[in-house]
Design a protein around this motif. Structure first.
Motif, PDB file in Angstrom:
ATOM      1  N   VAL A 272       0.903  -1.140  -0.018  1.00  0.00           N
ATOM      2  CA  VAL A 272      -0.131  -0.009   0.205  1.00  0.00           C
ATOM      3  C   VAL A 272       0.676   1.294   0.018  1.00  0.00           C
ATOM      4  N   ALA A 273       1.968   1.210   0.810  1.00  0.00           N
ATOM      5  CA  ALA A 273       2.717   2.329   0.813  1.00  0.00           C
ATOM      6  C   ALA A 273       3.539   2.583  -0.365  1.00  0.00           C
ATOM      7  N   ILE A 274       3.847   1.442  -0.965  1.00  0.00           N
ATOM      8  CA  ILE A 274       4.828   1.330  -2.199  1.00  0.00           C
ATOM      9  C   ILE A 274       3.985   2.128  -3.188  1.00  0.00           C
ATOM     10  N   VAL A 275       2.727   1.664  -3.439  1.00  0.00           N
ATOM     11  CA  VAL A 275       1.797   2.520  -4.494  1.00  0.00           C
ATOM     12  C   VAL A 275       1.481   3.923  -4.053  1.00  0.00           C
ATOM     13  N   ALA A 280       2.696   9.371  -5.414  1.00  0.00           N
ATOM     14  CA  ALA A 280       2.971  10.808  -5.065  1.00  0.00           C
ATOM     15  C   ALA A 280       4.000  11.397  -5.597  1.00  0.00           C
ATOM     16  N   LEU A 281       5.256  10.555  -5.572  1.00  0.00           N
ATOM     17  CA  LEU A 281       6.495  11.029  -5.826  1.00  0.00           C
ATOM     18  C   LEU A 281       6.477  11.163  -7.388  1.00  0.00           C
ATOM     19  N   ALA A 282       5.745  10.198  -8.182  1.00  0.00           N
ATOM     20  CA  ALA A 282       5.722  10.389  -9.469  1.00  0.00           C
ATOM     21  C   ALA A 282       5.032  11.375  -9.829  1.00  0.00           C
ATOM     22  N   THR A 287       5.425  17.127 -12.021  1.00  0.00           N
ATOM     23  CA  THR A 287       4.990  18.517 -11.917  1.00  0.00           C
ATOM     24  C   THR A 287       6.398  19.278 -12.126  1.00  0.00           C
ATOM     25  N   LEU A 288       7.199  18.799 -11.644  1.00  0.00           N
ATOM     26  CA  LEU A 288       8.745  19.618 -11.976  1.00  0.00           C
ATOM     27  C   LEU A 288       9.052  19.664 -13.369  1.00  0.00           C
ATOM     28  N   LEU A 304      12.824  11.526 -10.572  1.00  0.00           N
ATOM     29  CA  LEU A 304      11.579  11.109  -9.624  1.00  0.00           C
ATOM     30  C   LEU A 304      10.354  10.466 -10.043  1.00  0.00           C
ATOM     31  N   PHE A 305      10.039  10.778 -11.368  1.00  0.00           N
ATOM     32  CA  PHE A 305       8.945  10.372 -12.239  1.00  0.00           C
ATOM     33  C   PHE A 305       9.201   8.663 -12.083  1.00  0.00           C
ATOM     34  N   GLY A 306      10.183   8.504 -12.903  1.00  0.00           N
ATOM     35  CA  GLY A 306      10.443   6.919 -12.907  1.00  0.00           C
ATOM     36  C   GLY A 306      10.716   6.203 -11.377  1.00  0.00           C
ATOM     37  N   LEU A 307      11.308   6.803 -10.570  1.00  0.00           N
ATOM     38  CA  LEU A 307      11.518   6.052  -9.127  1.00  0.00           C
ATOM     39  C   LEU A 307      10.150   5.978  -8.714  1.00  0.00           C
TER      40      LEU A 307
END
Length: 393
Positions: A272-275, A280-282, A287-288, A304-307
């Motif tokens: 759950v946290a991974i997704v 959110a990080l993606a 957005t950057l 960051l999007f890929g990570l």
């Protein structure tokens, strides 16, 4: 089950993921040569690529029930042989219709092995006390990178496309057959092991479709990076073509590294946290990219999007495969298929929007789709299994 057997099966599954990434990557790097050899236009090629995508989706839906009926241990080597045989064909095509038939066959083989290897990966993961799914997907990326190297060498040496694809097709077939002996069967409960008073409940269709919707959203976002990252750097930020390549490169490297790291993190924080936090990080990374006026900040955003995306899809596939062991393949085929549709739809959607709005503004659509992962990540929360009563106990 001994510890050696799952370990051998894990390595074997790594090999199949690598082979699949290698085969797809070889086709991709030879697309320009095939296009010239058949004399088709870019638009005709685009139409034929849709044929490939539709055939892959069909292969996924066929492979799911076959995996449940005959077992992944039998299906996966056969799918590898089918993919290797199909790899011969695009290099032999000399007309648009011959290429269309070749891509129909290749797409079907790719879709079949996609579901077969992911379904077997779930079987292997059950034998481990920790998550291992993301590492399989990382090996797919490694296979694609290996294909890029082989393609660069053979194209530079002016080796005919038909020769390269045929030799690599034979290699894929041989390795698939040799590796199949290390695969394992799924541990599916027999009828007498289930509750005596009532049959085991089937997973709700709503749950399956929700997993598929999140996979669609995450893979649509991934498809956007695959086709538009370099073009954004060149057209919006005004970089050179060589510099623009770093946009996709930063995304791809971060995606691969993230997949190798995801399993260890997932073992601690859970899927759950991974997704949720990955999505959110993606979203933050893209957005950057949308608002950055600076090239290297945009490249950081792509990384960051890929990570962020790297761990989401493996968790979704694993969850789908574990909803019901008796129909694991069919359930996974639905989720994998919807994700694949998103992967194909993403570039086309952004291309259509770019006719009306700036390219960077169009990227706000996948940003919004990343929010689906944030909002609905709880769908991956483990559910308690129904109590099992066995007569005489």
């Amino acid at each position: 089950m001994t510890t050696a057997l799952p370990r051998a099966a894990r390595v074997a599954t790594w090999i199949y993921f690598t082979l699949n990434g290698f085969a797809v990557g070889l086709w991709v790097v030879h697309i320009p040569n095939v296009e010239r050899a058949t004399g088709i236009s870019h638009s005709a090629l685009g139409g034929l690529l849709l044929v490939l995508g539709a055939a892959a989706f069909l292969g996924m839906q066929v492979a799911g029930p076959l995996a449940d009926r005959f077992g992944q241990r039998k299906l996966l080597p056969a799918a590898g042989v089918l993919l290797g045989a199909a790899l011969f064909l695009p290099g032999l095509a000399e007309s648009w219709w011959a290429l269309g038939l070749a891509l129909l066959f290749f797409g079907f083989g790719n879709g079949t092995i996609d579901v077969a290897m992911n379904s077997h990966a779930v079987v292997v993961e059950r034998a481990y006390p920790r998550p291992i799914m993301a590492s399989f997907h990382a090996m797919w990326s490694i296979g694609g990178a290996f294909a890029a190297v082989v393609g660069a060498v053979t194209l530079g040496a002016e080796v005919p496309t038909a020769v390269t694809l045929s030799v690599c097709g034979v290699f894929t077939i041989v390795v698939s057959l040799l590796t199949g002996r290390f695969l394992i069967d799924a541990d599916v409960p027999e009828p007498e092991e289930t509750t005596s008073s009532a049959p085991a409940a089937k997973p709700s269709k709503k749950l399956v479709w929700l997993l598929g919707a999140i996979a669609f959203a995450m893979m649509l976002a991934e498809g956007v990076a695959n086709d538009w990252a370099a073009l954004h750097a060149e057209d919006v930020l005004g970089t050179s073509t060589s510099t623009a390549a770093f946009a996709y490169g930063s995304f791809a490297v971060a995606m691969t590294v993230g997949r190798f790291a995801t399993d260890r993190v997932a073992a601690i924080v859970g899927p759950v946290a991974i997704v949720r936090y990955g999505a959110a990080l993606a979203g933050f990374g893209l957005t950057l990219v949308v608002f950055s006026p600076w090239v290297w900040l945009a490249f950081t955003g792509w990384a960051l999007f890929g990570l962020g995306l790297s761990g989401s899809v493996p968790q979704l596939f694993s969850a789908a495969g574990n909803l019901d062991k008796r129909s694991s393949g069919a359930l996974m085929a639905r989720v994998v298929g919807l994700g694949y549709v998103g992967l194909l739809a993403g570039p086309a959607l952004i291309g259509g929007l770019a006719h009306w709005i700036p390219l960077n503004v169009a990227f706000l659509v996948p940003v919004a789709l990343c929010l689906l992962g944030v909002v609905f990540a709880n769908v991956l929360a483990p559910r308690p299994e129904p109590a099992v009563s066995v007569s005489g106990r």
